[in-house]
Structures are given as structure tokens and as C-alpha cells.
Design an enzyme around this catalytic site. Structure first.
Site, short mmCIF file in Angstrom:
data_model
loop_
_atom_site.label_atom_id
_atom_site.label_comp_id
_atom_site.label_asym_id
_atom_site.label_seq_id
_atom_site.Cartn_x
_atom_site.Cartn_y
_atom_site.Cartn_z
N GLU A 163 54.22 67.29 81.29
CA GLU A 163 55.11 68.45 81.22
C GLU A 163 55.60 68.88 82.60
OE1 GLU A 163 55.27 72.84 79.08
OE2 GLU A 163 53.44 71.63 78.97
N LYS A 220 51.99 84.45 69.92
CA LYS A 220 51.34 83.18 70.23
C LYS A 220 50.33 83.37 71.34
CE LYS A 220 52.38 78.57 72.14
NZ LYS A 220 53.43 77.66 72.63
#
Length: 406
Positions: free
Chosen positions: A211, A166
Site C-alpha cells: 500500500e 469503521k
């Protein structure tokens, strides 16, 4: 120099104060606002313990004794975790706990009355303080089509070739206005539009992040990583479909699992136990849906400072990639823009090592009539470059809506 913390009975709003003073961190009902600067503490690779010790040495009398009292430092740290930066210790801090307790901490020896007079003076400042921008120009550092094909497309092909799992890639926009951007006004707009987000303002860097990188309260450690995104829709049926599709997306759940597994493995050496929710849930914001998983653990004794946890956890795969070293090298080669403090840790720490740090996405670097904003996407083997470009456009809405009055 040592701090003195007084119990505060007055109903002072730390968010309104921090929006005007330029030092703010607020999550849910907890909030800290800072005024001025008493000291700057070096913070960078290998310096977490020394920074924590210096802050602890500044803590003096404390009538309240909850996380956020005593000497407190704010920080908006760069994305590049190898760069040395600083922690800002304000002269005055006004705080509010989750339980509603309030306090004011003074670092420069001023009396309670002197500190409160300065706080009231700041709160009396009008917002906005001058004429609002009436014309705007928005520039892309890279043309959207180039970013789609030569950045995301190239990275996806590297992932499919097995070079990494990723990579998180970001686009940059630069906003130019005819009058200075009022940071307090931006914070107030973000507060209204994103009431569940973590609000922050440190030295011209502002945002509303969904977040939580990490928070420490005594020996309890928490995190709330997000990875995987779907756009919102004004049509309820379509919006529900987007949310359900995200929850069932193989691509997004794989991207999310990479982050959760890495986070648990990284936190475990600091903890006697750490665990995560068994399944991700949908985190809905005004502009997008995210996949999120809450993580909680108990720190081993003696409990590590939140600064040590930040140093270990940043950057997570949610903003960097996996494996980390390969992903960061790819980011540097492809993005062609310095992220600065975008996606770095932004938060606070007290002398006892308690604190909270957000992942500073949905943020802007504001300087006079200019603002730099970024939006990032997690690229995996199943990524569609056109869909990733559309995702950045959805994410840009958060800051553009606060910077530009409709």
C-alpha cells in the site's frame, strides 16, 4: 555540510545494498539504499515545513537532478501521529530511477572513489552473516479467542450502535528465535515472494507493503489505498472465487469506499485537481487479495512537500478508522499493545520535497533474536469476528514466511 550527487555507471543493486546496510526503500524499479548517518532531523506534529527546509539546505552539487538525488532522508514513523520521531539522512545514498538512471550521493565530503569503496565493501558481506535460527517460539499478546470476541466483537457492536463507521484493529505476535534474525535475509525473501510490494528497511524495521500512502514527483501526487481482503487458495477455481467474491462484497466495498472518499477529501486542499479510479480493482499478493484504487492529482503551486502530505494523510481509515478520533480512541482502549511503527508511514524525502511513503503493514520490528509483527483488519457493521480472525492469520503469513525458514 552539503550533498554531492554523482552519476553512477556501475550496475549496483540498491536493494541488495540496502538489505545489508539497513536503510532501504524500493518500489517497482525505483530504489534507494543508505549507508551510515550524517544527520538526524526532528519530525513530528507541526514540523513538516521545518524538516523540509532543513533537508533542502543540505542539498549541494547534483549531476543527475531527478527525484531521490541531492540530500535524502529515510523515515519509519510511528503509528501514533502525535509522537515526534526523526528523519535519518545517510552519509551515502545509492539510487536507481524508474528510467534506469543511477547515482551515488555523498554527505560527508568523501570522494566518489571513497564512497564506492564503502559500497562495494558492504555488498561483499555474506547473507546470512551468521548461523540461521533453527528453533522458534511464537506468542500472542492476546489469545486469539479474546481478540476475536472482546476486541473485534466489541468494536463491531459499537459500530452497529452508530458510534462510528469503521475501526481497524490489529493483533500482535512475538517471535523468539535461538539465533539473531538476519535482516538482509528477510529482505531477500520478501523481495522474492512479493516482487510488486514496496520493500523497506529502516533501523531494524522491515517489511513489504502493498500500500502506497502517498508519493510526490514534482507537482504530481499519487496514492494507492487498499481496504478489503480475501484469502488466497492453492486451488485456482477456489482462488478465483475468493477474488470475485471480494470484488462483489458489499461489506468490503463499503469499507473500501470509506477510505477513498476520506483520502480524496483530505488531498483536495493541496491540489488543483485530484481523482480516483471509478471502481476498485483486485490487488493479488502471494497470501491475500485486496481491493485497491489508484488516486492521482496535481498539486497547487507552490507544491507541498511529501512530508506535509504525510502529516495530513496519516492515519487513513485503512489503518485507523472513521471518524478518526473515535476510531483511534477505540484502538487504544481495545488492542492492549503498542503498535510502534506498524501501520505508520515509512519512506523517503529529498531536498526538493519529492518522496514516497508506504503504509507499513506486512512489517516486523526486529531486534536480535526477537521480532514483533502485527496484522490488522477493518471492522464495520457487517463484520464477522471469526472471519476477521482468519484474515489476520492470512496476513501474518507474509512476514512469518520471511522470518522463519520452512
Amino acid at each position: 555540510m552539503a550533498s554531492t550527487t554523482y552519476r553512477l555507471d556501475a550496475d549496483i543493486d540498491p536493494v541488495a545494498l540496502g538489505a545489508r546496510s539497513g536503510l532501504l526503500w524500493a518500489r517497482e524499479s525505483f530504489a534507494l539504499a543508505g549507508l551510515g548517518e550524517a544527520e538526524s532531523i526532528r519530525f513530528g506534529p507541526g514540523s513538516a515545513a521545518a524538516a523540509s527546509e532543513r533537508l533542502a539546505s543540505l542539498t549541494g552539487e547534483d549531476d543527475v537532478e531527478v527525484p531521490g538525488t541531492g540530500a535524502v532522508a529515510f523515515a519509519a514513523l510511528p503509528f501514533d501521529h502525535e509522537v515526534t520521531d526523526r528523519l535519518i539522512v545517510p552519509r551515502i545514498v545509492v539510487g536507481r530511477s524508474v528510467e534506469g538512471r543511477r547515482w551515488v550521493t555523498v554527505m560527508d565530503g568523501s570522494s566518489f572513489d571513497e564512497a564506492m569503496a564503502e559500497v562495494v565493501s558492504i555488498l561483499e558481506q555474506s547473507v546470512p552473516s551468521g548461523p540461521e535460527p533453527s528453533s522458534f517460539r511464537l506468542d500472542s499478546t492476546l489469545a486469539p479467542e479474546i481478540w476475536r470476541d472482546e476486541v473485534v466483537g466489541f468494536a463491531r457492536d459499537r459500530i452497529r450502535a452508530g458510534d462510528l463507521d469503521k475501526a481497524v484493529l490489529a493483533r500482535e505476535l512475538r517471535l523468539h528465535t535461538d539465533h539473531p534474525i538476519d535482516i538482509a535475509m528477510v529482505i531477500e525473501r520478501l523481495r522474492t515472494a512479493y516482487p510488486a510490494a514496496i520493500l523497506f528497511s529502516v533501523d531494524g524495521f522491515v517489511g513489504a507493503s502493498p500500500e502506497l500512502l502517498v508519493a510526490r514527483d514534482g507537482d504530481i501526487v499519487r496514492a494507492h489505498p487498499l481496504a478489503g481482503t480475501a484469502p488466497r487458495s492453492s486451488d485456482p477455481a477456489t482462488d478465483a472465487s475468493h477474488s470475485a467474491g471480494l470484488l462483489g462484497s458489499t461489506k468490503d466495498r463499503w469499507e473500501h469506499r470509506i477510505t477513498i472518499d476520506w483520502l480524496l477529501d483530505t488531498l483536495l486542499p493541496f491540489c488543483s485537481y485530484v481523482d480516483a479510479e471509478p471502481e476498485p480493482t483486485i490487488v493479488t499478493l502471494a497470501n491475500v487479495h485486496h481491493l485497491g484504487t489508484r488516486v492521482e492529482g496535481r498539486l497547487s503551486s507552490p507544491a507541498s512537500s511529501v512530508l506535509e502530505l504525510v502529516a495530513a494523510l496519516h492515519p487513513t481509515p485503512a489503518v485507523g478508522g472513521q471518524p478518526q478520533d473515535v476510531a483511534l480512541t477505540l484502538i487504544e482502549a481495545l488492542e492492549r499493545a503498542d503498535r510502534g511503527r506498524y501501520a505508520g508511514p515509512c519512506g523517503w524525502v529529498d531536498g526538493a520535497g519529492n518522496g514516497g511513503f508506504a503504509v507499513s503493514v506486512r512489517s516486523a520490528e526486529i531486534s536480535g533474536t526477537e521480532a514483533r509483527i502485527f496484522a490488522g483488519v477493518g471492522v464495520v457493521g457487517d463484520s464477522d469476528p471469526a472471519a476477521e480472525l482468519a484474515e489476520t492469520r492470512s496476513k501474518f503469513q507474509a512476514m512469518l514466511g520471511a522470518l522463519i525458514r520452512p
